[in-house]
Design a protein around this motif. Structure first.
Motif, PDB file in Angstrom:
ATOM      1  N   LEU A   1      26.756  44.995  20.552  1.00  0.00           N
ATOM      2  CA  LEU A   1      26.182  46.010  21.431  1.00  0.00           C
ATOM      3  C   LEU A   1      24.809  45.582  21.935  1.00  0.00           C
ATOM      4  N   LYS A   2      24.007  45.036  21.042  1.00  0.00           N
ATOM      5  CA  LYS A   2      22.658  44.606  21.416  1.00  0.00           C
ATOM      6  C   LYS A   2      22.700  43.456  22.406  1.00  0.00           C
ATOM      7  N   ASN A   3      23.695  42.586  22.301  1.00  0.00           N
ATOM      8  CA  ASN A   3      23.783  41.397  23.147  1.00  0.00           C
ATOM      9  C   ASN A   3      24.619  41.611  24.400  1.00  0.00           C
ATOM     10  N   PHE A   4      25.086  42.844  24.631  1.00  0.00           N
ATOM     11  CA  PHE A   4      25.811  43.138  25.875  1.00  0.00           C
ATOM     12  C   PHE A   4      24.741  43.349  26.951  1.00  0.00           C
ATOM     13  N   LYS A   5      24.514  42.353  27.790  1.00  0.00           N
ATOM     14  CA  LYS A   5      23.333  42.299  28.642  1.00  0.00           C
ATOM     15  C   LYS A   5      23.554  42.766  30.082  1.00  0.00           C
ATOM     16  N   ARG A   6      24.619  43.484  30.336  1.00  0.00           N
ATOM     17  CA  ARG A   6      24.815  44.056  31.672  1.00  0.00           C
ATOM     18  C   ARG A   6      25.302  45.481  31.520  1.00  0.00           C
ATOM     19  N   GLN A   7      25.152  46.286  32.576  1.00  0.00           N
ATOM     20  CA  GLN A   7      25.651  47.650  32.483  1.00  0.00           C
ATOM     21  C   GLN A   7      27.174  47.635  32.339  1.00  0.00           C
ATOM     22  N   ALA A   8      27.663  48.412  31.381  1.00  0.00           N
ATOM     23  CA  ALA A   8      29.108  48.463  31.106  1.00  0.00           C
ATOM     24  C   ALA A   8      29.765  49.396  32.123  1.00  0.00           C
ATOM     25  N   LEU A   9      29.938  48.887  33.328  1.00  0.00           N
ATOM     26  CA  LEU A   9      30.442  49.695  34.440  1.00  0.00           C
ATOM     27  C   LEU A   9      31.443  48.881  35.240  1.00  0.00           C
ATOM     28  N   HIS A  10      32.595  49.491  35.523  1.00  0.00           N
ATOM     29  CA  HIS A  10      33.696  48.783  36.187  1.00  0.00           C
ATOM     30  C   HIS A  10      34.327  49.693  37.237  1.00  0.00           C
ATOM     31  N   ALA A  11      34.389  49.223  38.470  1.00  0.00           N
ATOM     32  CA  ALA A  11      35.050  49.950  39.554  1.00  0.00           C
ATOM     33  C   ALA A  11      36.557  49.745  39.417  1.00  0.00           C
ATOM     34  N   ALA A  12      37.201  50.665  38.712  1.00  0.00           N
ATOM     35  CA  ALA A  12      38.575  50.456  38.256  1.00  0.00           C
ATOM     36  C   ALA A  12      39.627  50.839  39.283  1.00  0.00           C
ATOM     37  N   LYS A  13      39.316  51.809  40.144  1.00  0.00           N
ATOM     38  CA  LYS A  13      40.329  52.308  41.085  1.00  0.00           C
ATOM     39  C   LYS A  13      39.698  52.529  42.453  1.00  0.00           C
ATOM     40  N   LEU A  14      40.422  52.134  43.480  1.00  0.00           N
ATOM     41  CA  LEU A  14      39.966  52.319  44.856  1.00  0.00           C
ATOM     42  C   LEU A  14      41.126  52.838  45.691  1.00  0.00           C
ATOM     43  N   GLY A  15      40.878  53.901  46.431  1.00  0.00           N
ATOM     44  CA  GLY A  15      41.900  54.460  47.306  1.00  0.00           C
ATOM     45  C   GLY A  15      41.336  54.747  48.677  1.00  0.00           C
ATOM     46  N   LEU A  16      42.158  54.522  49.715  1.00  0.00           N
ATOM     47  CA  LEU A  16      41.738  54.775  51.091  1.00  0.00           C
ATOM     48  C   LEU A  16      42.965  54.850  51.992  1.00  0.00           C
ATOM     49  N   LYS A  17      42.757  55.381  53.171  1.00  0.00           N
ATOM     50  CA  LYS A  17      43.823  55.394  54.169  1.00  0.00           C
ATOM     51  C   LYS A  17      43.811  54.074  54.917  1.00  0.00           C
ATOM     52  N   HIS A  18      44.974  53.434  54.977  1.00  0.00           N
ATOM     53  CA  HIS A  18      45.051  52.137  55.651  1.00  0.00           C
ATOM     54  C   HIS A  18      44.609  52.294  57.102  1.00  0.00           C
ATOM     55  N   PRO A  19      43.705  51.442  57.583  1.00  0.00           N
ATOM     56  CA  PRO A  19      43.142  51.619  58.930  1.00  0.00           C
ATOM     57  C   PRO A  19      44.153  51.516  60.065  1.00  0.00           C
ATOM     58  N   LYS A  20      45.309  50.911  59.816  1.00  0.00           N
ATOM     59  CA  LYS A  20      46.336  50.813  60.857  1.00  0.00           C
ATOM     60  C   LYS A  20      47.381  51.914  60.734  1.00  0.00           C
ATOM     61  N   THR A  21      47.913  52.123  59.530  1.00  0.00           N
ATOM     62  CA  THR A  21      49.039  53.042  59.350  1.00  0.00           C
ATOM     63  C   THR A  21      48.596  54.459  59.006  1.00  0.00           C
ATOM     64  N   GLY A  22      47.376  54.609  58.484  1.00  0.00           N
ATOM     65  CA  GLY A  22      46.924  55.925  58.040  1.00  0.00           C
ATOM     66  C   GLY A  22      47.496  56.327  56.695  1.00  0.00           C
ATOM     67  N   GLU A  23      48.313  55.462  56.103  1.00  0.00           N
ATOM     68  CA  GLU A  23      48.922  55.760  54.796  1.00  0.00           C
ATOM     69  C   GLU A  23      47.888  55.597  53.685  1.00  0.00           C
ATOM     70  N   MET A  24      47.869  56.547  52.737  1.00  0.00           N
ATOM     71  CA  MET A  24      46.953  56.455  51.602  1.00  0.00           C
ATOM     72  C   MET A  24      47.446  55.376  50.650  1.00  0.00           C
ATOM     73  N   GLN A  25      46.564  54.433  50.309  1.00  0.00           N
ATOM     74  CA  GLN A  25      46.905  53.362  49.385  1.00  0.00           C
ATOM     75  C   GLN A  25      45.872  53.309  48.273  1.00  0.00           C
TER      76      GLN A  25
END
Length: 321
Positions: free
Chosen positions: A270-294
């Motif tokens: 724990l002491k030697n973990f030298k970066r913030q323990a943060l992970h962008a695990a999920k990303l969702g958006l509407k496809h710019p061409k189809t408009g479908e949520m992905q």
């Protein structure tokens, strides 16, 4: 490279009634109105010795003082840096960024960034703003971000981001045991004394973070965090504001605190973990061409996964005592 900017001036009387940002952009057209707005919001500009908002109305004859630093842009070049591409088509690229990789070149990191890697992989991105990158994550944060491959896709995706239509879910390991989830609705701006940091401040920009507890440990919690807004260091600042800073955060985490009855091996890790323990695990958006949520997901990086395994083993061992 960077350039220090020092401006001391007085607002002409004939500008009475104008917005502060608009007047400054007229007085100093070499800097865009958007740049003036950014400086004002960051508290780098003082009007009669006080901070203000970009839309503040002028009376005329106000004393203006600016102390800022701006990046002098140099041409970005492609560099052969490995990329972890989760998805791509002719309109967009979804990248899983590793820890330690800066997104954009800047004064402290002129090259060997994600932008340089993308320009090598897809040279056509040089014609798009910021090489097509729609949003960014901190250097030591891992996980998903989206890159537009065409100008039309860039326009659509920026609009989605501004309308808060993106799904952005993070996994964050924080200090302390949270009993339940909640929402942090607290404005964020530049720290009043430590300019390299952000903080919850009166007059800051609106910032909303939703979180729920994914897993408890003896002295820590794993949170699922969703961003409604996207301010600089938002999750890190809001969690610190709650009294639960991210494990390893070198800026907001404070000094390491020795844990009672904690095995030395786990204590050291724990002491030697030298970066913030943060992970962008999920990303969702509407496809710019189809408009479908992905949606796309990225597994935890090895260092966070290893730490969670140790925390789980520690919890399970002491649960029988």
């Amino acid at each position: 490279m960077s350039e220090n900017i020092h401006i001391n001036t007085k607002i002409p009387l004939e500008m009475r009634g104008q917005r502060l940002d608009r007047a400054l952009a007229q007085l100093y057209p070499e800097y865009s109105r958007a740049r003036w707005q950014q400086w004002i919001r960051e508290g780098l500009l003082k009007i009669n010795g006080h901070t203000a908002k970009p839309k503040a109305k002028l009376l005329g004859a106000e004393e203006i003082e600016l102390r800022a630093e701006t990046i002098v842009e140099v041409p970005w070049v492609g560099q052969n840096i490995p990329l972890n591409i989760v998805y791509e088509d002719e309109y967009l690229i979804i990248v899983n960024k590793p820890a330690g990789l800066v997104v954009h070149p800047g004064a402290g990191q002129p090259d060997h960034t994600l932008v340089n890697a993308l320009l090598h992989y897809a040279p056509e991105l040089e014609h798009l703003p910021r090489a097509g990158i729609i949003h960014r994550i901190d250097k030591e944060t891992t996980g998903l971000l989206v890159v537009a491959r065409q100008l039309s896709a860039h326009t659509v995706l920026v609009q989605q981001l501004q309308q808060r239509a993106f799904l952005r879910e993070y996994l964050a390991l924080v200090r302390g045991v949270l009993i339940a989830g909640g929402t942090v609705d607290a404005p964020i701006g530049r720290h009043p004394r430590q300019r390299v940091k952000m903080a919850v401040v009166n007059g800051g920009r609106n910032a909303i973070t939703h979180y729920r507890v994914a897993e408890h440990f003896r002295f820590h919690s794993l949170l699922q965090v969703k961003l409604e807004t996207g301010r600089t260091h938002q999750i890190r600042v809001h969690m610190t504001h709650l009294g639960h800073p991210l494990v390893g955060d070198p800026v907001y985490g404070g000094r390491y605190q020795v844990l009672p009855d904690c095995p030395q091996v786990l204590q050291d890790n724990l002491k030697n973990f030298k970066r913030q323990a943060l992970h962008a695990a999920k990303l969702g958006l509407k496809h710019p061409k189809t408009g479908e949520m992905q949606q796309w997901q990225a597994p935890l990086p090895d260092d966070m996964q290893d730490l969670l395994v140790q925390l789980q083993a520690d919890r399970d061992e002491f649960s029988h005592i």
